[in-house]
Design a protein around this motif. Structure first.
Motif, PDB file in Angstrom:
ATOM      1  N   GLY A 171      22.862  -5.996  43.130  1.00 29.01           N
ATOM      2  CA  GLY A 171      23.466  -7.346  43.003  1.00 29.01           C
ATOM      3  C   GLY A 171      24.641  -7.308  44.301  1.00 29.01           C
ATOM      4  O   GLY A 171      25.430  -6.506  44.169  1.00 29.01           O
ATOM      5  N   LEU A 195      27.100 -11.868  40.282  1.00 34.05           N
ATOM      6  CA  LEU A 195      25.798 -11.791  40.037  1.00 34.05           C
ATOM      7  C   LEU A 195      25.338 -10.351  39.272  1.00 34.05           C
ATOM      8  O   LEU A 195      24.439 -10.536  38.655  1.00 34.05           O
ATOM      9  N   ARG A 229      25.708 -10.999  35.556  1.00 39.57           N
ATOM     10  CA  ARG A 229      24.742 -11.786  35.113  1.00 39.57           C
ATOM     11  C   ARG A 229      23.309 -11.230  34.885  1.00 39.57           C
ATOM     12  O   ARG A 229      22.781 -11.256  33.827  1.00 39.57           O
TER      13      ARG A 229
END
Length: 126
Positions: A93, A98, A101
């Motif tokens: 990521g 990000l 998530r």
């Protein structure tokens, strides 16, 4: 080795793998140097190898295989999703937001796999 012993090894590895992933995810979110410690990089591979080996042994001993048993097929696809999402969360990521998530999505995939295993129902979420 007995089926029950292999099953206990498998369940133990499932728990250790999930706890280890959670810990490494927390370290990732906190940007802790512990995430890059040698043990944090090696131990998950050892646990996951034992996990996969015990899963294959259980499938062989029970005569239940992915693409034959729907619940095992669902677990296999859940495992692929978990691996891909986990890789994005811990390594690939681009930003911490990000990666966080992806980490949450990987935990959802892990929960799905465990839910399917306990219920032997691939539609556990519905």
């Amino acid at each position: 080795m007995s089926y029950l012993a292999i099953k206990h090894l498998h369940v133990t590895c499932v728990i250790l793998s999930g706890l280890g992933f959670c810990l490494r995810g927390i370290w990732m979110m906190r940007e802790s140097p512990l995430a890059s410690h040698r043990l944090a990089r090696v131990l998950p591979h050892v646990i996951d190898t034992l996990l996969l080996g015990s899963a294959l042994t259980l499938a062989w001993m029970s005569g239940q295989y992915p693409f034959v048993s729907t619940w095992l097929t669902a677990k296999l696809f859940g495992l692929v999703a978990y691996i891909l999402l986990g890789t994005m969360a811990l390594r690939r990521g681009r930003t911490r937001a990000l990666r966080t998530r992806y980490f949450v999505l990987a935990l959802a995939a892990y929960a799905y796999i465990v839910g399917v295993a306990l219920s032997r129902n691939p539609l556990i979420l519905f």
